[in-house]
Motif scaffolding. Structure first.
Motif, PDB file in Angstrom:
ATOM      1  N   ALA A  73      -6.933   6.530  -9.817  1.00 53.99           N
ATOM      2  CA  ALA A  73      -5.547   6.084  -9.670  1.00 53.99           C
ATOM      3  C   ALA A  73      -4.628   7.218  -9.225  1.00 53.99           C
ATOM      4  O   ALA A  73      -3.477   6.990  -8.867  1.00 53.99           O
ATOM      5  N   SER A  74      -5.146   8.433  -9.250  1.00 52.33           N
ATOM      6  CA  SER A  74      -4.412   9.592  -8.742  1.00 52.33           C
ATOM      7  C   SER A  74      -5.373  10.444  -7.924  1.00 52.33           C
ATOM      8  O   SER A  74      -6.524  10.648  -8.318  1.00 52.33           O
ATOM      9  N   THR A  75      -4.909  10.908  -6.779  1.00 54.49           N
ATOM     10  CA  THR A  75      -5.731  11.739  -5.891  1.00 54.49           C
ATOM     11  C   THR A  75      -4.966  13.025  -5.593  1.00 54.49           C
ATOM     12  O   THR A  75      -3.742  13.015  -5.478  1.00 54.49           O
ATOM     13  N   THR A  76      -5.688  14.135  -5.474  1.00 55.16           N
ATOM     14  CA  THR A  76      -5.062  15.417  -5.168  1.00 55.16           C
ATOM     15  C   THR A  76      -5.477  15.868  -3.773  1.00 55.16           C
ATOM     16  O   THR A  76      -6.665  16.053  -3.498  1.00 55.16           O
ATOM     17  N   GLY A 135       0.800  -1.216   0.000  1.00 54.62           N
ATOM     18  CA  GLY A 135       0.000   0.000   0.000  1.00 54.62           C
ATOM     19  C   GLY A 135       0.827   1.257   0.000  1.00 54.62           C
ATOM     20  O   GLY A 135       1.898   1.324  -0.563  1.00 54.62           O
ATOM     21  N   ASN A 136       0.310   2.280   0.676  1.00 52.89           N
ATOM     22  CA  ASN A 136       0.905   3.597   0.662  1.00 52.89           C
ATOM     23  C   ASN A 136       2.318   3.614   1.210  1.00 52.89           C
ATOM     24  O   ASN A 136       3.100   4.479   0.856  1.00 52.89           O
ATOM     25  N   ARG A 137       2.664   2.682   2.046  1.00 52.92           N
ATOM     26  CA  ARG A 137       3.987   2.711   2.645  1.00 52.92           C
ATOM     27  C   ARG A 137       5.076   2.819   1.597  1.00 52.92           C
ATOM     28  O   ARG A 137       6.086   3.435   1.807  1.00 52.92           O
ATOM     29  N   ALA A 138       4.867   2.185   0.414  1.00 54.88           N
ATOM     30  CA  ALA A 138       5.890   2.236  -0.610  1.00 54.88           C
ATOM     31  C   ALA A 138       5.401   2.874  -1.900  1.00 54.88           C
ATOM     32  O   ALA A 138       6.189   3.340  -2.687  1.00 54.88           O
ATOM     33  N   THR A 157      -0.250   8.871  -6.302  1.00 56.78           N
ATOM     34  CA  THR A 157      -0.838   7.609  -6.746  1.00 56.78           C
ATOM     35  C   THR A 157      -1.692   6.988  -5.655  1.00 56.78           C
ATOM     36  O   THR A 157      -1.284   6.925  -4.501  1.00 56.78           O
ATOM     37  N   THR A 158      -2.894   6.533  -6.037  1.00 56.49           N
ATOM     38  CA  THR A 158      -3.780   5.832  -5.110  1.00 56.49           C
ATOM     39  C   THR A 158      -4.394   4.633  -5.820  1.00 56.49           C
ATOM     40  O   THR A 158      -4.359   4.531  -7.047  1.00 56.49           O
ATOM     41  N   VAL A 159      -4.982   3.736  -5.042  1.00 49.67           N
ATOM     42  CA  VAL A 159      -5.681   2.570  -5.584  1.00 49.67           C
ATOM     43  C   VAL A 159      -7.181   2.815  -5.408  1.00 49.67           C
ATOM     44  O   VAL A 159      -7.650   2.962  -4.275  1.00 49.67           O
ATOM     45  N   PRO A 160      -7.944   2.890  -6.505  1.00 51.14           N
ATOM     46  CA  PRO A 160      -9.387   3.154  -6.383  1.00 51.14           C
ATOM     47  C   PRO A 160     -10.065   2.169  -5.429  1.00 51.14           C
ATOM     48  O   PRO A 160      -9.782   0.972  -5.446  1.00 51.14           O
TER      49      PRO A 160
END
Length: 198
Positions: free
Chosen positions: A167-170, A30-33, A103-106
């Motif tokens: 897939a991308s968040t602001t 996840g977000n950790r990397a 980058t994010t995962v929907p």
């Protein structure tokens, strides 16, 4: 001594299999990397020590963009930072907004954690603003600077969660007060929730 084509093909398949298996494991981290959210303490570029750098809409602070108005990047020694050496006053000459896309995962839930204070050098005493996700208000915040000084800013922790839609968040932070003395943010972190605790 040489390997047969069959043995080389088997080794290639084994390596390819390891790569395919490694990808989900990495994604599971996840977000950790993988979020690629960066420089939540506003350390790049360096502002002058014991001073600040004013930035206007269209300019950048490392991976952050000044989306509207103006902000001040506060250098080391000017006042107390929550983490690292620098912090951000969301009011430069007027109210400003900063954003960073990452980058994010929907469908995945993320936690945003940040440190909040306010510029104690001028009115109003109550500094207000908002944390934004993809331009939408996710959290109103306020900080009273009464009794605060540059040496004792009195940072407090704030947190909220959101579910990624794309897939991308602001992520954004905006001031909701006029003038040159605004809310101060620092030590912004984005983490995937496994699970989330509000």
């Amino acid at each position: 001594m040489s390997f047969s084509r069959t043995r080389l093909a088997a080794v290639a398949l084994l390596v390819a299999g390891a790569t395919v298996l490694a990808a989900p494991a990495q994604a599971a981290g996840g977000n950790r990397a993988l979020s690629r959210f960066d420089d939540g303490s506003f350390e790049t570029p360096k502002a002058p020590a014991n001073s600040f750098t004013p930035l206007a809409a269209g300019q950048t602070i490392g991976p952050w963009s000044v989306a509207s108005g103006s902000v001040d990047l506060i250098g080391a020694g000017f006042w107390q930072a929550a983490e690292g050496n620098q912090s951000l006053d969301l009011n430069g000459s007027n109210a400003g907004t900063v954003t960073q896309s990452f980058t994010t995962v929907p469908g995945t839930t993320y936690s945003v954690i940040y440190s909040l204070a306010g510029n104690p050098a001028g009115a109003p005493a109550l500094k207000t603003g908002r944390a934004l996700i993809d331009g939408q208000n996710f959290q109103d915040f306020s900080f009273d600077v009464t009794g605060r000084t540059f040496a004792a800013m009195g940072y407090v922790g704030r947190q909220f969660t959101f579910v990624a839609q794309n897939a991308s968040t602001t992520l954004g932070f905006t001031s909701t007060i006029a003038g040159a003395y605004g809310p101060v943010v620092d030590n912004v972190q984005v983490k995937e929730c496994k699970p989330c605790c509000d």
